[in-house]
Design a protein around this motif. Structure first.
Motif, PDB file in Angstrom:
ATOM      1  N   UNK A  15       0.820  -1.207   0.000  1.00 16.32           N
ATOM      2  CA  UNK A  15       0.000   0.000   0.000  1.00 16.32           C
ATOM      3  C   UNK A  15       0.856   1.260   0.000  1.00 16.32           C
ATOM      4  N   UNK A  16       1.921   1.205   0.775  1.00 14.39           N
ATOM      5  CA  UNK A  16       2.834   2.337   0.872  1.00 14.39           C
ATOM      6  C   UNK A  16       3.443   2.665  -0.495  1.00 14.39           C
ATOM      7  N   UNK A  17       3.971   1.656  -1.187  1.00 11.99           N
ATOM      8  CA  UNK A  17       4.571   1.872  -2.502  1.00 11.99           C
ATOM      9  C   UNK A  17       3.530   2.338  -3.526  1.00 11.99           C
ATOM     10  N   UNK A  18       2.335   1.730  -3.468  1.00 14.50           N
ATOM     11  CA  UNK A  18       1.279   2.125  -4.420  1.00 14.50           C
ATOM     12  C   UNK A  18       0.897   3.592  -4.221  1.00 14.50           C
ATOM     13  N   UNK A  19       0.871   4.013  -2.959  1.00 13.22           N
ATOM     14  CA  UNK A  19       0.531   5.388  -2.632  1.00 13.22           C
ATOM     15  C   UNK A  19       1.637   6.334  -3.106  1.00 13.22           C
ATOM     16  N   UNK A  20       2.885   6.006  -2.806  1.00 12.94           N
ATOM     17  CA  UNK A  20       4.016   6.892  -3.107  1.00 12.94           C
ATOM     18  C   UNK A  20       4.273   7.022  -4.606  1.00 12.94           C
ATOM     19  N   UNK A  21       3.943   5.976  -5.371  1.00 15.93           N
ATOM     20  CA  UNK A  21       4.231   6.005  -6.806  1.00 15.93           C
ATOM     21  C   UNK A  21       2.957   6.094  -7.650  1.00 15.93           C
TER      22      UNK A  21
END
Length: 128
Positions: A15-21
């Protein structure tokens, strides 16, 4: 379109990576793939010939195959794929091992996404 694979046994990392990118993914510059173990990461990479993934971010501390073993496997089987390691600890031993084994970068948790995004954007530029 550049594809990167994130390997971490903690599911919330996805979720963190999907949000940041989100922007990069939405604009079609970047595709994200996720694996939750070293074994699964090798399956993902082995399922395409040649793998579309050009860059792997892997956690070091995972049950089963750890990130350093995964790094060795990727370097043997897919030498063109770049790998950066992520570790929860300011862990000098792992840092040295990772760099000796050919890791490109070493990030510590909590991940500094400013640095990580700069790294990924450089790759995207080179890839296009």
């Amino acid at each position: 379109m550049m594809k990167i694979l994130i390997v971490d046994d903690e599911k919330d990392v996805e979720m963190l990576f999907r949000q940041k990118f989100r922007k990069e993914v939405k604009s079609g510059m970047l595709e994200l793939a996720f694996a939750f173990s070293g074994e699964e990461a090798l399956q993902v990479l082995g399922s395409e010939h040649p793998p579309k993934v050009v860059y792997v971010f892997s956690d070091i501390n995972m049950p089963g195959m750890n990130g350093l073993e995964l790094l060795d496997n990727i370097k043997q089987q897919f030498p063109h794929i770049q790998v950066s390691m992520i570790s929860a600890y300011g862990d000098l031993q792992n840092y040295e091992k990772a760099m000796e084994s050919g890791a490109k970068e070493f990030f510590t948790k909590p991940i500094d996404f400013t640095t990580l995004k700069a790294e990924v954007n450089k790759l995207i530029e080179r890839h296009n």
